[in-house]
Design a protein around this motif. Structure first.
Motif, PDB file in Angstrom:
ATOM      1  N   ALA A 295      49.647  24.645 131.069  1.00 54.20           N
ATOM      2  CA  ALA A 295      50.669  24.436 130.881  1.00 54.20           C
ATOM      3  C   ALA A 295      51.186  24.424 129.344  1.00 54.20           C
ATOM      4  N   SER A 296      50.187  23.892 128.636  1.00 58.41           N
ATOM      5  CA  SER A 296      50.268  24.038 127.322  1.00 58.41           C
ATOM      6  C   SER A 296      50.190  25.361 126.905  1.00 58.41           C
TER       7      SER A 296
ATOM      8  N   GLU B 135      53.311  19.828 126.387  1.00 58.59           N
ATOM      9  CA  GLU B 135      53.631  20.729 127.510  1.00 58.59           C
ATOM     10  C   GLU B 135      54.385  19.612 128.643  1.00 58.59           C
ATOM     11  N   HIS B 136      54.629  18.533 128.425  1.00 57.26           N
ATOM     12  CA  HIS B 136      55.455  17.703 129.253  1.00 57.26           C
ATOM     13  C   HIS B 136      56.989  17.670 128.544  1.00 57.26           C
TER      14      HIS B 136
ATOM     15  N   ARG C 286      42.924  17.360 128.180  1.00 63.42           N
ATOM     16  CA  ARG C 286      43.615  17.538 128.984  1.00 63.42           C
ATOM     17  C   ARG C 286      43.020  17.707 130.418  1.00 63.42           C
ATOM     18  N   THR C 287      43.927  17.651 131.505  1.00 59.40           N
ATOM     19  CA  THR C 287      43.719  18.149 132.739  1.00 59.40           C
ATOM     20  C   THR C 287      43.770  19.789 132.647  1.00 59.40           C
TER      21      THR C 287
ATOM     22  N   HIS D  41      43.214  11.398 124.623  1.00 62.48           N
ATOM     23  CA  HIS D  41      44.347  11.947 124.674  1.00 62.48           C
ATOM     24  C   HIS D  41      45.441  10.916 123.853  1.00 62.48           C
TER      25      HIS D  41
ATOM     26  N   ASP E  72      50.754  12.261 124.305  1.00 61.91           N
ATOM     27  CA  ASP E  72      51.998  12.732 125.182  1.00 61.91           C
ATOM     28  C   ASP E  72      53.197  12.640 124.817  1.00 61.91           C
TER      29      ASP E  72
ATOM     30  N   GLU F 108      45.632  21.642 134.436  1.00 61.39           N
ATOM     31  CA  GLU F 108      46.667  21.891 134.830  1.00 61.39           C
ATOM     32  C   GLU F 108      47.635  21.837 133.659  1.00 61.39           C
ATOM     33  N   ASP F 109      47.536  20.619 132.883  1.00 68.63           N
ATOM     34  CA  ASP F 109      48.178  20.394 131.590  1.00 68.63           C
ATOM     35  C   ASP F 109      47.864  21.215 130.487  1.00 68.63           C
TER      36      ASP F 109
END
Length: 358
Positions: free
Chosen positions: A336-337, A296-297, A329-330, A225, A266, A332-333
């Motif tokens: 979220a993306s 996503e963050h 990505r995890t 990543h 990120d 969860e991430d």
């Protein structure tokens, strides 16, 4: 079932979500459907091994006529194994095979098992560019040309088979971090010559299946990543895409939709309007764009970047996406993306789709 490529472009077209590729789970294609959040997907990614590059590189160690030059565990860009042909040995394209037709065959056979509505008509098939494979295998720009002819031959054979057997059922995605990396490593005064070389190589790949549906995925790399380099502007992708469109027009081949990475790793995408002004040059060539802005963050910056690109490109903005695949990505991430991508597409579609401002 819907697909952007199957109908003419109009001012009322939706902005789609482009699921760039890999998923962070073993469920593959179904994962993208489960997490699309109501968005229309440009294509449905074909399941592939999450670490296919690592697997392919490791397999080269056992190919005849090839010796390992450097060992590595692929945990970073400086830890990738690389190889060289044995002295006097000509590389055999068959020993370099990716096996993409087998992946497509399996995905087509299990398509009826997918669950959900608005399933895209086309299966999105990842096609790594031969230039990138040459860099991966050789480990250097200097050694890559020795690998390129055999890899081009291998890749052409796999593309031709997929196109022959499933043309109307697939969306081929040609993926190439090497293009933007090449510009980054080359002085700007030499960009014109570099562009000619890169365009000729990519056009030769696309010409293998000139009537296929294509997406061209430019990328900054995403191993662990992390990008290969940090971009400072969008000059390189614009220069390359304009030249490619001109070459393909001369060949009578339709220009692919182009995924342009904006976010990376990120980091948040830039929100300075001036950063996106160069994209106006793409309007002259009528190049449809997937904006790789979704980080996503950084939801606010992602939405702002997408809005700025929409202002510049108008109806040529075909979809929004992350900058690279979600496999690193995890879960969860990655989810979220997709949620953020769907939300941004929804916001853009709520606006009146007007031609971009002059």
């Amino acid at each position: 079932m819907v697909h952007l490529l199957d109908r003419p472009q109009t001012a009322s077209d939706l902005v789609f979500v482009h699921a760039v590729g890999s998923a962070p789970a073993t469920s593959g294609s179904q994962w993208h459907l489960d997490h699309r959040c109501g968005a229309q997907l440009l294509g449905l990614p074909c399941p592939e091994p999450r670490n296919w590059v690592v697997d392919w590189l490791k397999a080269l160690e056992f190919a005849s006529g090839i010796r390992k030059v450097r060992a590595g565990d692929c945990r970073g860009y400086d830890q990738v194994p690389c190889y060289a042909p044995e002295d006097g040995v000509e590389l055999d394209p068959a020993s370099l095979a990716l096996g993409r037709p087998s992946l497509v065959e399996e995905a087509i056979a299990t398509r009826d098992q997918l669950v959900g509505d608005a399933i895209p008509e086309r299966l999105q098939v990842s096609i790594p560019n031969a230039l990138d494979l040459a860099y991966f295998a050789s480990g250097s720009v200097e050694a890559a040309p020795q690998w390129l002819p055999a890899l081009q031959t291998m890749l052409a054979g796999e593309i031709a088979e997929i196109d022959r057997r499933w043309r109307d059922q697939v969306l081929l995605q040609l993926e190439s971090p090497a293009i933007l990396m090449s510009y980054h490593q080359t002085p700007r005064e030499a960009w014109a010559e570099l562009t000619e070389q890169l365009v000729a190589q990519v056009a030769s790949v696309l010409a293998v299946a000139p009537r296929a549906a294509w997406v061209l995925h430019l990328c900054y790399g995403d191993l662990e990543h992390q990008p290969v380099f940090t971009p400072t502007d969008l000059d390189a992708p614009v220069m390359f895409l304009r030249a490619l469109a001109q070459r393909l027009t001369a060949l009578g081949i339709e220009m692919p939709i182009a995924h342009i990475p904006v976010a990376y790793g990120d980091a948040a995408p830039p929100v300075d309007p001036a950063y996106y002004e160069v994209l106006r040059q793409l309007r002259e060539s009528g190049i449809r764009v997937v904006a790789g802005v979704v980080a996503e963050h950084h939801p606010e910056a992602s939405a702002m970047a997408a809005s700025l690109i929409a202002e510049v490109l108008g109806d040529l903005l075909a979809a929004v996406a992350a900058a690279c695949g979600l496999g690193r990505r995890t879960p969860e991430d990655a989810a979220a993306s997709h949620r953020l991508s769907a939300r941004i597409a929804e916001l853009l579609n709520a606006r009146v789709r007007r031609p971009a401002a002059a």
